[in-house]
Design an enzyme around this catalytic site. Structure first.
Site, short mmCIF file in Angstrom:
data_model
loop_
_atom_site.label_atom_id
_atom_site.label_comp_id
_atom_site.label_asym_id
_atom_site.label_seq_id
_atom_site.Cartn_x
_atom_site.Cartn_y
_atom_site.Cartn_z
N ALA A 171 135.71 51.91 -11.59
CA ALA A 171 136.50 52.21 -12.79
C ALA A 171 137.95 51.75 -12.66
O ALA A 171 138.61 52.02 -11.65
CB ALA A 171 136.47 53.70 -13.15
N LYS A 223 123.78 56.57 -9.31
CA LYS A 223 125.22 56.80 -9.44
C LYS A 223 125.38 58.10 -10.22
O LYS A 223 124.97 58.20 -11.38
CB LYS A 223 125.90 55.65 -10.18
N ASN A 269 132.38 47.23 -15.02
CA ASN A 269 131.68 46.89 -16.24
C ASN A 269 132.65 46.31 -17.27
O ASN A 269 132.61 45.13 -17.59
CB ASN A 269 130.96 48.11 -16.79
N THR A 270 133.58 47.14 -17.75
CA THR A 270 134.46 46.72 -18.83
C THR A 270 135.30 45.50 -18.47
O THR A 270 135.53 44.62 -19.31
CB THR A 270 135.39 47.88 -19.25
#
Length: 256
Positions: A185, A98, A207-208
């Site tokens: 994102a 990535k 992720n977050t």
């Protein structure tokens, strides 16, 4: 036909990719990865110890179960990203990458000029590149044209949880290029994941949204279910939107 995600020479059954940062503990990370059903997990090359003989995040990832997707997070120039990519290939024995080249520390938006420059070099060196970019159809086409295996447009700024801010651009990107479009994102909750997949996106990376949840393991499961549901809804073909009502029961052939 089996509905699989093909990126370069790799094939995956899961369309959800998950990051490994920001978890409260390595144990919770492992449980969340398992609950997500992901086959691909990302690691930030500049933020982890690549020496497995010492304490490392990599020691908590089952490489027989997951495909590592190293990323160049934290790089702000093409040169930095290229060096980091080469380090990842040497240390982790993979060409899967990535590619991130950020424009500034406040927004973490991609620097697309530097991204394109780095991608050209790394594609020629045999890397399978998944570039993190903005939701610009023109840039998506340029990245495809130079040989990137997929394109990863942001839904919203990294870690913001704002969801799909511009579904119209994502639709245009999907019409513009042929390689997989993986939203990366900004996904904050399960409905965001479902919306992206209902648009026709081929996958998600987050992720977050999982790691930052009050219960990361339960959120990972929710994201898995939402990804699957959104994909199935897209493949099923939704009804067209109409301004006025349409009766659920037929009005023809009624007995008077």
């Amino acid at each position: 036909m089996e509905d699989v995600l093909r990126i370069g020479k790799r094939t995956f059954c899961s369309r959800l990719m998950v990051g490994t940062g920001k978890y409260p503990s390595n144990e919770i990370m492992k449980a969340a990865l398992d609950a997500s059903g992901a086959e691909v997990v990302t690691v930030a090359v500049r933020r982890v110890n690549l020496d497995r003989n010492k304490e490392s995040l990599l020691n908590h990832i089952d490489l027989k179960k997951y495909t590592l997707l190293p990323n160049t997070a934290g790089c702000y120039t093409a040169e930095e990203a290229i060096r980091t990519a080469r380090l990842a290939r040497e240390a982790l024995d993979t060409d899967f990458l990535k590619l991130e080249v950020l424009g500034d520390e406040k927004t973490l938006f991609p620097d697309n000029e530097a991204l394109l420059e780095a991608a050209k070099v790394l594609v020629k060196e045999g890397f399978t590149i998944l570039p993190y970019t903005n939701d610009d159809p023109i840039m998506a086409r340029k990245l495809e044209d130079i040989g990137c295996a997929a394109v990863m447009p942001l839904a919203a700024p990294i870690g913001s949880g704002l969801g799909i801010r511009n579904p119209h651009n994502l639709r245009i990107i999907l019409e513009t290029i042929k390689v997989p479009v993986i939203v990366d994102a900004g996904v904050g909750t399960a409905s965001d994941a479902a919306i992206a997949m209902e648009l026709g996106c081929h996958g998600l990376l987050m992720n977050t949204g999982i790691a930052g949840a009050k219960d990361p393991v339960s959120m990972a499961k929710a994201m898995r279910l939402a990804t699957d549901a959104g994909r199935l809804a897209y493949l099923s073909g939704r009804i067209p939107k109409k301004l006025y009502a349409t009766a659920s029961s037929p009005t023809t052939g009624l007995i008077e």
